[in-house]
Design a protein around this motif. Sequence first.
Motif, PDB file in Angstrom:
ATOM      1  N   UNK A 786       2.808  17.628  -3.157  1.00 10.77           N
ATOM      2  CA  UNK A 786       3.071  18.995  -2.693  1.00 10.77           C
ATOM      3  C   UNK A 786       1.858  19.582  -1.994  1.00 10.77           C
ATOM      4  N   UNK A 787       0.649  19.311  -2.551  1.00 12.05           N
ATOM      5  CA  UNK A 787      -0.571  19.823  -1.914  1.00 12.05           C
ATOM      6  C   UNK A 787      -0.698  19.293  -0.494  1.00 12.05           C
ATOM      7  N   UNK A 792       0.292  19.988   5.490  1.00  9.98           N
ATOM      8  CA  UNK A 792       0.993  19.427   6.651  1.00  9.98           C
ATOM      9  C   UNK A 792       1.917  20.441   7.302  1.00  9.98           C
ATOM     10  N   UNK A 793       2.486  21.331   6.511  1.00 11.77           N
ATOM     11  CA  UNK A 793       3.401  22.330   7.064  1.00 11.77           C
ATOM     12  C   UNK A 793       2.644  23.506   7.661  1.00 11.77           C
ATOM     13  N   UNK A 794       1.519  23.880   7.057  1.00 10.58           N
ATOM     14  CA  UNK A 794       0.789  25.063   7.514  1.00 10.58           C
ATOM     15  C   UNK A 794       0.250  24.891   8.918  1.00 10.58           C
ATOM     16  N   UNK A 795      -0.267  23.717   9.226  1.00 12.82           N
ATOM     17  CA  UNK A 795      -0.872  23.500  10.555  1.00 12.82           C
ATOM     18  C   UNK A 795       0.156  23.649  11.672  1.00 12.82           C
ATOM     19  N   UNK A 796       1.285  22.935  11.639  1.00  8.25           N
ATOM     20  CA  UNK A 796       2.272  23.136  12.726  1.00  8.25           C
ATOM     21  C   UNK A 796       2.913  24.515  12.694  1.00  8.25           C
ATOM     22  N   UNK A 797       2.951  25.153  11.535  1.00  4.08           N
ATOM     23  CA  UNK A 797       3.509  26.507  11.476  1.00  4.08           C
ATOM     24  C   UNK A 797       2.700  27.460  12.344  1.00  4.08           C
ATOM     25  N   UNK A 798       1.372  27.356  12.267  1.00  4.03           N
ATOM     26  CA  UNK A 798       0.526  28.248  13.051  1.00  4.03           C
ATOM     27  C   UNK A 798       0.494  27.871  14.531  1.00  4.03           C
ATOM     28  N   UNK A 799       0.693  26.603  14.818  1.00  2.00           N
ATOM     29  CA  UNK A 799       0.560  26.145  16.216  1.00  2.00           C
ATOM     30  C   UNK A 799       1.885  26.037  16.937  1.00  2.00           C
TER      31      UNK A 799
END
Length: 898
Positions: A786-787, A792-799
């Motif tokens: 999960x960590x 992995x989800x946070x990076x593409x979410x912002x970009x």
Amino acid sequence: MFFHRKSILNWYLFLLITTLLLLCGSMSGTIQPDIVYRRDGDILLGGLFPLHIYDESIRYCNDIRDLSSLKNLEGMVYAIDDINRHETLLPNITIGFEIYDSCFDFAVTVARCLNFLTKKRENDCLWKIPGDVCRRTSDGGPLVGVVGAQRSVCTMEAAMLLATDAIPVISYLSTSDELSNRFKYPYFMRTVPPDTLQVQVIRDILIHFGWTFVNFLYSDDNYGQMAFRDFSAETETNEYCISFAQEVSSYWDDEDFDKLVRTLRQDPYSRAKVSVLFMYVEQARKLMQAVQRAGAEVEFTWVVSDGITVDGVRALSGLENVAAGTLAVIPFSNRLEEFDLQFYTKDYHVDPNPWGVEFENYYCASHLFCRSNYTDTLSDYSTTDTLVMDGVYAFGYALHDLYYTLCHNGSDPKLCLQTIATNGTLLYTYLRDVKFISLANGYVTFNDNGDAEGKYAIENYQLDEDGILRRLRVGTWTELRPEAVRLMIEDDLIEFNSNSSSSAESSTPVSVCSQPCDIGLVKSFFTEKLCCWECKECLDNETVLNSTSCSPCPPETSPNMNKTQCVTTVKVFFGDSGGLGWTMTFIGCLGFLVELIHITLLLYKRNYVVVKTMEPVLTVSILFGIALTFISTAMHSLTPVTAVCYVLRMGPGVSLVLIYVPLAIKTVRSYRIFKAAKKTGSQREAELWNNKRHIILISLAVIAQLIICAVWLATTPPDYHRSIFYSEEGGVYHHDACAVPYFQPISDILFNAIFLTIGCIFSILAHALPDNNYEIRLLAFSLFGTAILFFSVTVPYFTSPTAYRSLLYIAIGLNINGVLVMVCVFTPRMYIACFGPKRTENDVTAPEQTGGGMQGVYRPRLKSRSSSLSLATRDVRPRNRSHMAPVKEAEPLEFSSI
């Protein structure tokens, strides 16, 4: 009549003050003796030419000016001789001349003009050098007009002074707009257009090359100040902006110019690669020398006015690398080859010109001019001498018209002309009406202000193969043409300065503050200068209305790909034509069904030991959290009404809390239980949390998460957002989804990262737990997975480029997280319950309970390779039976629970 008398009084008051000043200066030795070049005639024309530069420090006309100054003077003499030789123009009338050096200074010019006044000429010994004979005789004819001066500020003083005696003045190069004032300068004319037109020429050049951000440097006199006023007014059209403007003093030293160059090289001024110079050649030389000292030769492109160009490129000798690429604006004038041949081959040692020998000796010594190579220098000097000739011919034709109109049939036509021509008011009327064909410059006429037709030549300074600076005419500008074609310029002939001086061609410099916006973007100005902006996108439902604003589309329409018009859109499901969005929705629904199967199996196998040993509160919390995760993902496909948006705004955060708070509790309990059991051999001594405490901890965490969600909902109420998609075929599609504040998912992740971190830390501390405790390993895998997933989800979410893509990444993360927890926490138990030994509570004596669910037994980690054997072969019998309740001998596939 009142204003006329007042103006005449002003002229005489000006004359009185100027005379007193000059008398004081003469007595103190500050005005040097006059040197005059004079030839008698029936009619005399005066001439003022700046052959030297007045040195304020020594109060003397000292430094010699460029050769073009002498060439202009000789142009006047040549035109007078040509008129005198003419058979039909002023027949039997001889024109003489009286020429003085104005020293490029207005005070000296005023002193020379005193020699032209009628009262002075009636008593020509009134002003003579002490010990010298009288410098004049009264044999010559009357002086009827003056040609000159060159510098605008000098011409203003001369025209104002000579107007007191009604003497017409025709300048060949004074371009100040103020000289067009007929009330202030009633007897002034010129063969060049005013600066207001020259400013328009420079503006058209800037627009032609797309230079919208430029520097403007100008002289500290009327010539430069008036030009800056007109140039600044032109910027109101928003076609170009002034990056930096500076008045340049004639008395600046090298340090001042070095400071100016440093300023021009700083941002944002350095964005202006083009600098307009509206000054004189002496100031331009000092500026270019400062650029040369700074090593910035290729950083500037110059657009220069006639104050610099009239002296030709030889005036910039030694600065070739700095001046190369310059675009020069100069009043239109052509070369007269017959005059050039005469001028460059004349022997001034036998010529009566009092300055000829001085110029010839100076320029031959410096290898700039000799009779032996005059043909190599023709393109390097100014052609303004033909403008001087036009001024002389204007007087010639006006006198001719006056002669044939009033004196031709008289008994003594010559005396008649000498008498009538001294009437300056009458002569000026004839001057205004003359129209003639120039010796070199075509048709000449004057407007109501006494200005010549606006016609300019555009020249480019280029380095030849030998590194010598040459000038090439690359275009013209004519006022009488339609505005769209006033500027005619040949771009392929121009060579701009570049890093390589040997390159035959160089690209056009870019002098802008901001680059043009791409299609679909609008300008957002961030300074007062309308040439500086940043490009911004219109909203998803807006089209570009103009370069600075957007317009919303009507309902059920959206902008096309270029945002140029609104078109009807096709609604699509959650995703790009249904692709990845359908997949996420399917996984969410499938996950929810699998979760129901797990719940059904748990209820059906509730009497099995492997199920009974699961803590009920923690299990229910995790199951409900996983179910809410899959529900939140699947609801993205629903119509974004308010209720749906509430669930989607609150569901993901609450589901994470319901999952990871229990997992954190599990890892902490496991570590504490077995740590205590290892020391005492009995799990009874371990302090365990009961179900009540589980409920309290989970409830507090859920309440905290709900408070976070409530804050976001209060600041940003639920609403929907429309995302627009474009197909390769040009189709326009839209997808409506609940609008989620950009940082709300991140705040949910950060809050749950607290429990995730606790779980990860204690799963690491529990790495030495007994081999038969497999659940802690599965929990560790779930937590660390999960960590990694969060990151992995946070990076593409912002970009991600669109809000839809951001929500899609959140949906992907929720689905994977739900599957990961479900597989790691519940699937192994369900496998044992379904396919392992059918062990119920009746088949085994349960361990003693200490406040909560069934606890596993402690068994030290084996040191041999047998530790890697499967669970099916493990012996789970406790070693220390004295502290434990009797337990049956373990059978294969026993699962030690926590």
